[in-house]
Write a protein that holds these residues in place. Structure first.
Motif, PDB file in Angstrom:
ATOM      1  N   LEU A 115      22.332 -20.927 -32.145  1.00 19.60           N
ATOM      2  CA  LEU A 115      21.708 -19.815 -32.526  1.00 19.60           C
ATOM      3  C   LEU A 115      20.490 -19.841 -32.672  1.00 19.60           C
ATOM      4  O   LEU A 115      19.640 -18.846 -32.428  1.00 19.60           O
ATOM      5  N   ILE A 122      17.916 -16.804 -30.549  1.00  8.85           N
ATOM      6  CA  ILE A 122      16.777 -16.334 -31.018  1.00  8.85           C
ATOM      7  C   ILE A 122      15.445 -16.550 -30.363  1.00  8.85           C
ATOM      8  O   ILE A 122      14.678 -15.671 -30.116  1.00  8.85           O
ATOM      9  N   PRO A 137      21.044 -10.367 -24.406  1.00  6.07           N
ATOM     10  CA  PRO A 137      22.261  -9.852 -25.123  1.00  6.07           C
ATOM     11  C   PRO A 137      22.367 -11.206 -26.047  1.00  6.07           C
ATOM     12  O   PRO A 137      23.005 -11.147 -27.299  1.00  6.07           O
ATOM     13  N   TYR A 186      19.992 -12.910 -27.807  1.00  3.10           N
ATOM     14  CA  TYR A 186      19.047 -12.637 -28.968  1.00  3.10           C
ATOM     15  C   TYR A 186      19.744 -11.457 -29.751  1.00  3.10           C
ATOM     16  O   TYR A 186      19.984 -11.674 -30.880  1.00  3.10           O
ATOM     17  N   ARG A 187      20.136 -10.350 -29.213  1.00  6.42           N
ATOM     18  CA  ARG A 187      20.680  -9.126 -29.751  1.00  6.42           C
ATOM     19  C   ARG A 187      21.998  -9.564 -30.755  1.00  6.42           C
ATOM     20  O   ARG A 187      22.345  -9.121 -31.642  1.00  6.42           O
ATOM     21  N   PHE A 188      22.905 -10.443 -30.031  1.00  5.24           N
ATOM     22  CA  PHE A 188      24.226 -10.772 -30.531  1.00  5.24           C
ATOM     23  C   PHE A 188      23.744 -11.872 -31.856  1.00  5.24           C
ATOM     24  O   PHE A 188      24.002 -11.461 -33.282  1.00  5.24           O
ATOM     25  N   ALA A 189      22.719 -12.575 -31.967  1.00  4.42           N
ATOM     26  CA  ALA A 189      22.188 -13.522 -33.100  1.00  4.42           C
ATOM     27  C   ALA A 189      21.621 -12.586 -34.057  1.00  4.42           C
ATOM     28  O   ALA A 189      21.676 -12.822 -35.346  1.00  4.42           O
ATOM     29  N   GLU A 190      20.657 -11.497 -33.394  1.00  5.90           N
ATOM     30  CA  GLU A 190      20.172 -10.686 -34.639  1.00  5.90           C
ATOM     31  C   GLU A 190      21.180  -9.948 -35.418  1.00  5.90           C
ATOM     32  O   GLU A 190      20.955  -9.937 -36.800  1.00  5.90           O
ATOM     33  N   HIS A 191      22.163  -9.470 -34.763  1.00 10.95           N
ATOM     34  CA  HIS A 191      23.180  -8.555 -35.486  1.00 10.95           C
ATOM     35  C   HIS A 191      23.826  -9.455 -36.165  1.00 10.95           C
ATOM     36  O   HIS A 191      24.404  -9.031 -37.599  1.00 10.95           O
ATOM     37  N   LEU A 192      24.240 -10.732 -35.899  1.00  9.46           N
ATOM     38  CA  LEU A 192      25.239 -11.658 -36.708  1.00  9.46           C
ATOM     39  C   LEU A 192      24.338 -12.035 -37.971  1.00  9.46           C
ATOM     40  O   LEU A 192      25.071 -11.893 -39.030  1.00  9.46           O
ATOM     41  N   PHE A 193      23.132 -12.330 -37.736  1.00 12.08           N
ATOM     42  CA  PHE A 193      22.358 -12.597 -38.996  1.00 12.08           C
ATOM     43  C   PHE A 193      22.292 -11.425 -39.960  1.00 12.08           C
ATOM     44  O   PHE A 193      22.376 -11.922 -41.196  1.00 12.08           O
ATOM     45  N   ILE A 194      22.085 -10.338 -39.387  1.00 10.74           N
ATOM     46  CA  ILE A 194      22.062  -9.167 -40.555  1.00 10.74           C
ATOM     47  C   ILE A 194      23.401  -9.056 -41.140  1.00 10.74           C
ATOM     48  O   ILE A 194      23.508  -9.045 -42.412  1.00 10.74           O
TER      49      ILE A 194
END
Lengths: 230, 281, 217
Positions: C12, C16, C25, C27-35
């Motif tokens: 992860l 990022i 994709p 980064y976007r996956f990690a970002e949304h999972l984090f939120i």
């Protein structure tokens, strides 16, 4: 009813908190503490506002198929996993679940594992990106174009070097012929203790006056933006 | 050439920054750390506390900023446990409680401190200002139980602690505006002594409070952590960090100086070129 | 499980950092999972460390008569009901009801703030600016210079923020000095911010090199 009552409530609670602050009588202090306790009970419910707004935003993204809408499902999956593992502590009493090694609640090993190995690294890494951007920005935008910009630049460089041991090491090596030691960290400390302090104090005084006047406006119902539209 | 240097691809700067951290992490160096007065003041204050005193440690930082306050917390906890000073952990930030729990367990295991006797973690309550004010009257009124759900009345070290009157110092490890809130409500209203360990981002705004005595001491970012580790003679992550940090700072300072030299040379060249073309016209 | 956790964290972390090259994709996956996880974590902690101990437990104890609770605990029903009005946010027709708890919280916050901010930030800070002059006999020449500089700095900075008069003549000059002090303040803030941001990077690099690579070698 929709606007007047909240304004009256705000006024009453605000005034009572101010008056009780100045009246040391035990009944007055009891009232003060009672209101503090009540607002302590009300506060956690405000979570609904934040969660509802987030869910609404991502639900809209999914329903309207805006750009990268698929990732909104990842947000929901994240929320659901944490809530399912973290909230239902009563499931710890179900022997079948305990037998297969499942535990629930904020002290559950699964919950802590997710926090420590998924949430913490992502959060920490996300903000560490700023180290790269701040260096890039400093390279591109930190130019001594004017007198004010030069002051900002020189101060930043001194503080940056004074913050790390290599600053003093360089001074003590290169300027060994001078009678002064550790000038970099001393200069940094002087800047923080004197001109920085003056500027910050000016800002604190300005902001505090703003907070006080805004609070008075809120209590008197002059400032009503928190009520929203309609 | 100069234009190229001024408009260098940002990814090259990214690589340089990454290397300035990676290389010293792989090949650590030990640079001499000079102590600063604000950290010394905090150390002296805690060092002067008699055994059996109690400090409150507010873990007001989340995972996004744990790099700096975590080594500070570790160093202060070690100092307190060595001195026999008891610690009450608390947090006003929702995502700090698991971090605080983990850190307190780690240090207590290392120092042989006993939960409930030498330290306790009250946990988190939402409301910030109301939490601070509530504890001023009665800690048990806000935290009826500790983080694990154990009633405070069953925790031995809390037996004689009712409110801030029995707390000798509050140390706020903060990455946001909580220090000011603690000062405004706990110090002003209840006279609680307050010190802070803060991230670099908010260090500068702490100095007015330090000068007035509203803060009895201050650990400024990574430097503060390293200084405290030096004072207790237990170098750890703060010391390693500030040594590594030296090279990144050196690089950034070098980059800024280089870009300014390029900027001035370029400006002089373009002024010269325009005056030459004016003369030719 | 610990090693697996380190590998997940490392993966992860790289997801990022991939943003430094460009948006992608991973980064976007990690970002949304984090939120998602952060919000989920917030909900769990607020329920277990907020709603249950502050609202539910006292009420339940008052109803059942457990422990030292008295029937007065039933009065907690009032703030609980006020708090529940936040759920009106979920209905468009009744969303105005959230103004009640909001008004109470904001009213209480404002009422508490006025006397305490006045004391902590206005009186104490003004007092701090003048205190060195009461000890002037004991100060060195350099400290006296510092004290005078501090008064000049505070006055000039405040003048810069004083917009009720036009900044012309002497006022313009004073506010210009104020700007100089502010620039030094912002410069020191920038220098310290660099320390803070680089510290975050050091912590991640330390994790990758010592913890993650440590599982390999």
């Amino acid at each position: 009813m929709t606007r007047q009552v909240p304004l009256v409530l705000c006024f009453l609670f605000g005034i009572v908190m101010i008056l009780t602050e100045f009246v040391p009588h035990s009944r007055s202090q009891g009232l003060y503490q009672g209101i503090v306790n009540w607002s302590l009970i009300i506060s956690p419910f405000a979570l609904v506002l934040a969660v509802a707004t987030l869910i609404q935003t991502h639900w809209t993204r999914i329903s309207r198929h805006t750009e990268h809408w698929q990732y909104s499902y990842v947000v929901f999956i994240g929320i659901i996993i944490m809530v399912l593992i973290g909230v239902p502590t009563f499931l710890n009493n179900v022997s079948f679940l305990s037998k297969i090694g499942l535990s629930f609640g904020p002290k559950s090993p699964i919950f802590e594992w997710l926090f420590n190995n998924v949430q913490v690294p992502m959060d920490a890494t996300m903000f560490s990106l700023l180290a790269f951007f701040i260096a890039s920005a400093a390279y591109r935008a930190f130019r001594a174009r004017t007198f004010e910009a030069t002051l900002l630049l020189i101060t930043a460089l001194i503080v940056m070097m004074g913050n790390v041991p290599i600053g003093d090491l360089i001074w003590n090596t290169v300027m060994a012929w001078t009678p002064w030691d550790d000038v970099t960290s001393t200069a940094r400390q002087w800047i923080l203790d004197n001109p920085n302090l003056s500027a910050r104090r000016g800002i604190i005084l300005g902001v505090s006056l703003g907070v006080i006047s805004q609070s008075i406006r809120i209590i008197l119902g002059i400032e009503r933006s928190y009520l929203g539209g309609d | 050439m100069l234009e190229k240097l001024m408009n260098i691809d940002r990814r090259i700067i990214f690589i340089a920054i990454a290397l300035s951290v990676i290389i010293p992490t792989l090949l650590p160096v030990n640079l001499p750390i000079t102590g600063s007065e604000p950290t010394q003041k905090l150390y002296d204050y805690i060092d002067a506390l008699p055994p059996g005193s109690t400090i409150m440690l507010a873990f007001d930082y989340g995972p996004s900023s744990l790099a700096e306050p975590a080594p500070m917390a570790e160093a202060v906890m070690k100092h307190c446990f060595d001195k026999g000073v008891r610690i009450i952990g608390v947090t006003l930030i929702v995502d700090a409680v698991t971090l605080a729990d983990k850190l307190m367990q780690k240090v207590s295991e290392e120092k042989g401190a006993v939960y409930g006797k030498d330290y306790v973690l009250l946990g988190f309550r939402p409301g910030v200002t109301q939490v601070i004010l509530g504890m001023g009257t009665e800690i048990a009124g806000v935290f009826e139980s500790d983080y694990t759900g154990k009633p405070l009345s069953e925790i031995p070290m809390m037996a004689n602690i009712t409110n801030y009157d029995q707390i000798d110092l509050l140390l706020d490890l903060s990455a946001g505006s909580t220090v000011e809130i603690w000062i405004t409500y706990a110090n002003v209203k209840y006279g609680l002594q307050i010190a802070a360990g803060v991230t670099g981002v908010i260090v500068s705004q702490m100095y007015p409070y330090l000068q007035t005595g509203q803060l009895v001491g201050l650990m400024p970012g990574f430097l503060g952590a390293a200084e405290y580790e030096k004072l207790i003679n237990a170098p750890a992550k703060g010391t390693e960090g500030i040594n590594t940090e030296s090279f990144a700072h050196l690089l950034i300072v070098g980059l800024v100086i280089m870009s300014n030299i390029a900027f001035f040379v370029h400006q002089r060249q373009s002024v010269g070129a325009s005056s030459r073309s004016q003369r030719e016209e | 499980m610990e090693v697996f956790g380190i590998w997940v964290a490392a993966f992860l972390t790289f997801c990022i950092y991939s943003f430094l090259y460009r948006d992608n994709p991973f980064y976007r996956f990690a970002e949304h999972l984090f939120i998602g996880l952060a919000v989920g974590y917030g909900i769990v902690i607020t329920i277990h460390q907020g709603l249950i101990p502050l609202a539910w437990n006292p009420l339940w104890q008052a109803i059942t008569g457990e422990g030292e609770a008295s029937r007065w605990g039933l009065l907690n029903l009032i703030p609980i009901c006020i708090g529940l009005l936040f759920f009106a946010r979920l209905s468009r027709r009744h969303s105005w009801l959230i103004r009640y708890p909001l008004a109470i919280l904001i009213g209480v916050g404002s009422g508490i703030a006025i006397p305490n901010v006045l004391q902590a930030d206005i009186f104490a800070q003004t007092h701090g600016t003048l205190t060195p002059f009461s000890q002037i006999g004991r100060l060195s020449a350099f400290e006296i210079f510092g004290a005078i500089l501090m008064v000049i700095g505070v006055i000039c900075t405040l003048t810069y923020f004083f917009f009720s008069v036009e900044h012309q003549g002497a006022i313009a000059g004073i506010s210009k000095i104020g700007i100089a002090f502010l620039m030094i303040g912002f410069g020191s803030a920038f220098g310290n911010t660099v320390m803070g941001r680089v510290a975050l990077l050091i912590q991640r690099v330390d994790f990758l090199l010592n913890n993650w690579l440590g599982t390999l070698f």
